[in-house]
Design a protein around this motif. Sequence first.
Motif, mmCIF file in Angstrom:
data_model
loop_
_atom_site.group_PDB
_atom_site.id
_atom_site.type_symbol
_atom_site.label_atom_id
_atom_site.label_comp_id
_atom_site.label_asym_id
_atom_site.label_seq_id
_atom_site.Cartn_x
_atom_site.Cartn_y
_atom_site.Cartn_z
ATOM 1 N N SER A 105 0.830 -1.203 0.000
ATOM 2 C CA SER A 105 0.000 0.000 0.000
ATOM 3 C C SER A 105 0.866 1.255 0.000
ATOM 4 O O SER A 105 0.569 2.232 -0.702
ATOM 5 C CB SER A 105 -0.928 -0.009 1.220
ATOM 6 O OG SER A 105 -1.748 -1.162 1.224
ATOM 7 N N HIS A 106 1.943 1.232 0.779
ATOM 8 C CA HIS A 106 2.843 2.388 0.809
ATOM 9 C C HIS A 106 3.466 2.617 -0.563
ATOM 10 O O HIS A 106 3.549 3.756 -1.042
ATOM 11 C CB HIS A 106 3.937 2.170 1.856
ATOM 12 C CG HIS A 106 4.887 3.320 1.979
ATOM 13 N ND1 HIS A 106 6.012 3.449 1.178
ATOM 14 C CD2 HIS A 106 4.878 4.422 2.783
ATOM 15 C CE1 HIS A 106 6.652 4.555 1.498
ATOM 16 N NE2 HIS A 106 5.985 5.166 2.465
ATOM 17 N N ASN A 109 0.852 4.139 -2.928
ATOM 18 C CA ASN A 109 0.447 5.509 -2.620
ATOM 19 C C ASN A 109 1.575 6.512 -2.786
ATOM 20 O O ASN A 109 1.328 7.683 -3.087
ATOM 21 C CB ASN A 109 -0.099 5.580 -1.188
ATOM 22 C CG ASN A 109 -1.438 4.886 -1.045
ATOM 23 O OD1 ASN A 109 -2.326 5.058 -1.863
ATOM 24 N ND2 ASN A 109 -1.586 4.072 -0.009
ATOM 25 N N GLN A 115 2.736 0.655 -11.108
ATOM 26 C CA GLN A 115 1.323 0.452 -10.850
ATOM 27 C C GLN A 115 0.683 -0.427 -11.916
ATOM 28 O O GLN A 115 0.991 -0.326 -13.099
ATOM 29 C CB GLN A 115 0.598 1.802 -10.800
ATOM 30 C CG GLN A 115 1.008 2.656 -9.619
ATOM 31 C CD GLN A 115 0.144 3.893 -9.506
ATOM 32 O OE1 GLN A 115 -0.444 4.345 -10.469
ATOM 33 N NE2 GLN A 115 0.055 4.436 -8.312
ATOM 34 N N LEU A 125 -6.244 7.481 -2.289
ATOM 35 C CA LEU A 125 -5.354 6.613 -1.531
ATOM 36 C C LEU A 125 -5.976 5.223 -1.447
ATOM 37 O O LEU A 125 -7.195 5.082 -1.363
ATOM 38 C CB LEU A 125 -5.134 7.175 -0.130
ATOM 39 C CG LEU A 125 -4.445 8.534 -0.050
ATOM 40 C CD1 LEU A 125 -4.415 9.017 1.391
ATOM 41 C CD2 LEU A 125 -3.039 8.467 -0.615
ATOM 42 N N VAL A 126 -5.128 4.204 -1.453
ATOM 43 C CA VAL A 126 -5.646 2.838 -1.473
ATOM 44 C C VAL A 126 -4.912 1.978 -0.451
ATOM 45 O O VAL A 126 -3.777 2.259 -0.061
ATOM 46 C CB VAL A 126 -5.501 2.197 -2.872
ATOM 47 C CG1 VAL A 126 -6.395 2.894 -3.880
ATOM 48 C CG2 VAL A 126 -4.046 2.213 -3.330
ATOM 49 N N SER A 157 -10.350 1.609 -1.292
ATOM 50 C CA SER A 157 -10.148 3.057 -1.290
ATOM 51 C C SER A 157 -10.130 3.581 0.138
ATOM 52 O O SER A 157 -10.944 3.187 0.975
ATOM 53 C CB SER A 157 -11.264 3.737 -2.087
ATOM 54 O OG SER A 157 -11.110 5.142 -2.041
ATOM 55 N N ARG A 164 -4.978 12.113 -1.870
ATOM 56 C CA ARG A 164 -3.793 11.623 -2.570
ATOM 57 C C ARG A 164 -2.917 12.789 -3.029
ATOM 58 O O ARG A 164 -1.687 12.711 -2.985
ATOM 59 C CB ARG A 164 -4.201 10.768 -3.767
ATOM 60 C CG ARG A 164 -3.015 10.048 -4.414
ATOM 61 C CD ARG A 164 -3.421 9.239 -5.626
ATOM 62 N NE ARG A 164 -2.307 8.434 -6.099
ATOM 63 C CZ ARG A 164 -2.101 7.179 -5.755
ATOM 64 N NH1 ARG A 164 -2.942 6.572 -4.933
ATOM 65 N NH2 ARG A 164 -1.069 6.512 -6.218
ATOM 66 N N VAL A 167 -0.873 13.852 -0.136
ATOM 67 C CA VAL A 167 0.221 12.914 0.105
ATOM 68 C C VAL A 167 1.346 13.139 -0.898
ATOM 69 O O VAL A 167 2.532 13.089 -0.544
ATOM 70 C CB VAL A 167 -0.299 11.461 0.030
ATOM 71 C CG1 VAL A 167 0.857 10.471 -0.063
ATOM 72 C CG2 VAL A 167 -1.153 11.149 1.249
ATOM 73 N N GLU A 168 1.000 13.405 -2.142
ATOM 74 C CA GLU A 168 2.027 13.636 -3.161
ATOM 75 C C GLU A 168 2.841 14.894 -2.843
ATOM 76 O O GLU A 168 4.060 14.924 -3.045
ATOM 77 C CB GLU A 168 1.368 13.751 -4.533
ATOM 78 C CG GLU A 168 0.810 12.420 -5.043
ATOM 79 C CD GLU A 168 0.004 12.571 -6.319
ATOM 80 O OE1 GLU A 168 -0.296 13.741 -6.694
ATOM 81 O OE2 GLU A 168 -0.336 11.549 -6.936
#
Length: 287
Positions: A105-106, A109, A115, A125-126, A157, A164, A167-168
């Motif tokens: 998962s890390h 994301n 991917q 995010l997943v 999800s 997301r 996070v980016e």
Amino acid sequence: MTLRTFVSALGVILALLLTAVAVPAAWVDQNIVKEEGFVRIAGGLGNDPDFQSRLAAAAVGTFESSVDLPGPIQSLAADALRNAATGMQSWSDYPAAWEETVRNSHRLNFGAAPQTEEAATTTALVLDIGPLVRLIRDHFAEATRIRLDVPAESLVSLGEPSHRQLVERVAAFAPLWWLAAAGALLASLRALAAARRRSLVLVFLGLGGLALAALWTAGSDLAGGIVGNLASANGVAELFKQEFLTTARTGFGQWTLIAAVVSGVVLVVGIIGSVVSGRQGSRSARS
């Protein structure tokens, strides 16, 4: 105010401002952006009973929807899947599967892994529960002697596309914490070099550090409240978010405590230095 005093004061202020940014950014980089730190924080979530129950139900549901069971074994399969839903966390190979879930998962994301088509199409995010689905498949095969194919990834999800994007941004800027830390160190040294009484610089740095520790504590509580109020995609996502926030606050709180202790030591050293230099100045004046 002399030029030396001005330069010293400016150095102290700049050092504190840069430290205010460097410490939280360093914690985020070490514990969220970097995979090992993320695994340390999120790995413990697999021990939460409520989260385990929701996660097992999600994994079982994904398994059921991804396979086509023959009619004669559906009743047998139902018993096996009920056992998985209620007792998966007691399996000896569950911890390894959960750790793989967290690592996968890390990587998805934070863009550390190529991917698949399914992952590339999602903008949120997943949580990849594929390892747990495969774990159920393996135990199902042991119980029924039937081995079935399951998807390589099974994504749950965890939020909205805006999460997301946040996070980016964090992943892009948090690793630059060392620039702020280096700037804070240089500013502190410049303040000490320019000061007429270096002990006073230490006093102000110590006081500023204690103030920053209080600010970080309040800021982490505020940020946790804001993130906690963000919409979650499902029950699994909500539990993951709440438990992760609790663990993250505890972890950052330890850094804050260390910073407060270091600041207190610097403050005490500065006070002692001021007292000693004051006495020496008095003796010089008398003589």
